[in-house]
Design a protein around this motif. Structure first.
Motif, short mmCIF file in Angstrom:
data_model
loop_
_atom_site.label_atom_id
_atom_site.label_comp_id
_atom_site.label_asym_id
_atom_site.label_seq_id
_atom_site.Cartn_x
_atom_site.Cartn_y
_atom_site.Cartn_z
N GLY A 7 0.79 -1.22 0.00
CA GLY A 7 0.00 0.00 0.00
C GLY A 7 0.81 1.26 0.00
N SER A 8 2.15 1.20 -0.07
CA SER A 8 2.97 2.41 -0.06
C SER A 8 3.69 2.53 -1.38
CB SER A 8 3.97 2.38 1.10
OG SER A 8 4.86 1.30 0.94
N ALA A 9 3.95 3.78 -1.79
CA ALA A 9 4.61 4.02 -3.07
C ALA A 9 6.09 3.73 -2.94
CB ALA A 9 4.40 5.47 -3.49
N PRO A 10 6.71 3.21 -4.00
CA PRO A 10 8.16 2.98 -3.96
C PRO A 10 8.90 4.30 -3.86
CG PRO A 10 7.32 2.65 -6.17
CD PRO A 10 6.12 2.80 -5.28
N LEU A 11 10.06 4.28 -3.25
CA LEU A 11 10.87 5.48 -3.07
C LEU A 11 11.92 5.56 -4.18
CD1 LEU A 11 11.33 5.38 0.79
CD2 LEU A 11 9.65 6.66 -0.53
N ASN A 12 12.38 6.76 -4.44
CA ASN A 12 13.33 7.01 -5.51
C ASN A 12 14.75 6.98 -4.97
OD1 ASN A 12 11.34 7.44 -7.56
ND2 ASN A 12 10.98 9.48 -6.69
N VAL A 13 15.53 6.02 -5.43
CA VAL A 13 16.93 5.88 -5.03
C VAL A 13 17.81 6.14 -6.24
CG1 VAL A 13 18.69 4.31 -4.14
CG2 VAL A 13 16.36 4.20 -3.25
N VAL A 14 18.79 7.01 -6.07
CA VAL A 14 19.81 7.22 -7.10
C VAL A 14 21.04 6.42 -6.70
CG1 VAL A 14 21.34 8.87 -8.21
CG2 VAL A 14 18.97 9.49 -7.76
N LEU A 15 21.48 5.53 -7.58
CA LEU A 15 22.69 4.77 -7.35
C LEU A 15 23.79 5.33 -8.24
CD1 LEU A 15 24.34 2.46 -6.17
CD2 LEU A 15 23.33 0.93 -7.89
N GLY A 16 24.69 6.09 -7.66
CA GLY A 16 25.83 6.62 -8.39
C GLY A 16 26.96 5.60 -8.39
N VAL A 17 27.61 5.42 -9.52
CA VAL A 17 28.67 4.41 -9.64
C VAL A 17 29.94 5.09 -10.13
CG1 VAL A 17 29.34 2.20 -10.63
CG2 VAL A 17 26.92 2.68 -10.20
N GLY A 18 30.99 5.05 -9.31
CA GLY A 18 32.26 5.63 -9.68
C GLY A 18 33.09 4.66 -10.52
#
Length: 410
Positions: A7-18
């Motif tokens: 019942g909850s919306a997914p959250l936005n995750v930014v995965l930065g890759v060096g």
């Protein structure tokens, strides 16, 4: 902010890759985030794509991948991605990425995203030991932490080639656990930045002979939860672990011990530089007075050997006696007694050890040892009492750190 569920919306995750050899490990980290229901946008550097190509990131995330601000310009990605993020995780964070982030340089999509993000940011560094220990990197890490970013200490282990030392990317599952804690707390997560925390965990073993020992049922789960929570809140954490089978938490300085004497030596060595000392380990109160060099044999008709016990030193009492002004000492009291009797025991221990906080842990009947939740009462020296009924050990950890933070004078 809470993790997504029914019942909850997914959250936005930014995965930065060096651009480091450890970039391939970020694929596993990406999988952990997506399988937990989060929406993940991978933003690699151009150098990172030399190690893992864009098609891999796009296939695993279901999102487009770009490195430059000039792609999809009509969407203004260099602003939109950061502003819409609930969490940014950089893994691996190379020396170059850390330097650019500290200096505020924005010459690609990832560094632009870092400047526009207003959510918690977690860096998981990975590089050769010499680069991690270089004064420039040390200063850059200190700058990022001072601004509220969570910079995990790298693991110690095998690097590229034959090199070994600090600089290894922590296990993806450990990074995920740390990032999840940060995500759960949301903005303002790094409220322990600059605070040095020493945590003990697990149960000591006192050798009888080369085969047998006297020990206890402590799994170390509560101490590890406290260490993870402190890292996620920006603290510099040293974890002294006695006989646990738990995976190493990301971002801690870990020292393993076996006996109470070894625990005492490690704790006294680290405690002088700590602002908060949490004695969550279960050191044995007694040890065999004599150690048998050979395995004690059972012989028919012979009397059963008698093991004479000697009392172990009270480590927490030593810390309390040597406590400097402003230092917070937290002790644990595992009791089989219940109610007012257990409370009286815990209060008495706290007074004798000169602790600032005491965690009464009523054990037995499936409670406490080896479980993922705990029933505890947090006592303070001023007479305050807070009850936590069957709370997850992660929640107990945060409640305890909240209480300690309230006593800490920065």
């Amino acid at each position: 902010m809470s993790s997504p569920g029914a019942g909850s919306a997914p959250l936005n995750v930014v995965l930065g890759v060096g651009g480091g050899i450890a970039a391939y490990k970020a694929c596993e980290l990406l999988r952990l985030f997506t399988e937990s229901g989060h929406r993940v946008r991978v933003v690699p550097t151009a150098a990172a794509l030399k190690f893992v190509g864009a098609p891999t990131w796009e296939a695993l995330s279901g999102q487009p991948v770009s490195t430059e601000v000039w792609e999809h310009v009509h969407e203004v990605p260099h602003v939109r991605i950061g502003k819409s993020a609930d969490l940014v995780v950089i893994a691996p964070a190379t020396a170059n990425v850390l330097a650019k982030a500290a200096a505020g340089i924005a010459d690609d999509l990832l560094t632009n995203t870092l400047l526009t993000a207003r959510c918690p940011v977690v860096f998981a560094p990975a590089m050769h030991t010499e680069m991690w220990q270089h004064p420039a990197t040390v200063d850059n890490v200190a700058t990022l932490r001072r601004r509220g970013a969570i910079v995990l200490d790298p693991a110690v282990g095998r690097l590229t080639g034959a090199d070994t030392g600090p600089g290894r990317l922590p296990d993806p599952s450990a990074i995920f656990a740390a990032a999840t804690r940060v995500l759960r707390r949301g903005p303002g997560a790094a409220d322990l930045t600059g605070v040095r925390v020493l945590v003990t965990a697990g149960g000591t073993r006192e050798a009888i002979d080369p085969v047998r020992f006297i020990g206890n049922r402590s799994s170390g789960k509560q101490g590890y939860a406290i260490a993870r929570a402190a890292v996620a809140r920006g603290a510099s954490v040293t974890l002294v672990a006695a006989n646990t089978a738990l995976p190493d938490p990301a971002g801690v300085t870990l020292e393993r011990v076996e006996s109470t004497a070894q625990l005492r030596e490690a704790v006294l060595r680290h405690a002088a530089g700590a602002d908060i000392v949490v004695m969550a380990a279960a050191p044995a109160d007694f040890r065999p007075a004599a150690y048998a060099d050979q395995k004690i044999k059972k012989a028919a008709g012979e009397p059963v050997p008698v093991i004479t016990l000697a009392e172990n030193p009270d480590i927490a009492a030593e810390l309390g006696a040597a406590k400097r002004p402003g230092q917070i000492l937290v002790t644990f009291a595992a009791e089989t007694a219940t109610g007012a009797t257990a409370l009286e025991y815990a209060r008495g221990k706290m007074t004798r050890k000169r602790a600032d906080l005491s965690v009464l842990n009523e054990v037995g009947g499936g409670r406490g040892f080896g479980t993922d939740d705990n029933t505890v009462t947090i006592l303070d020296a001023a007479g305050g009492v807070r009850n936590l009924e069957r709370a997850a050990k992660e929640d107990v950890a945060d409640a305890l750190l909240d209480a300690a933070r309230g006593l800490t004078v920065h």
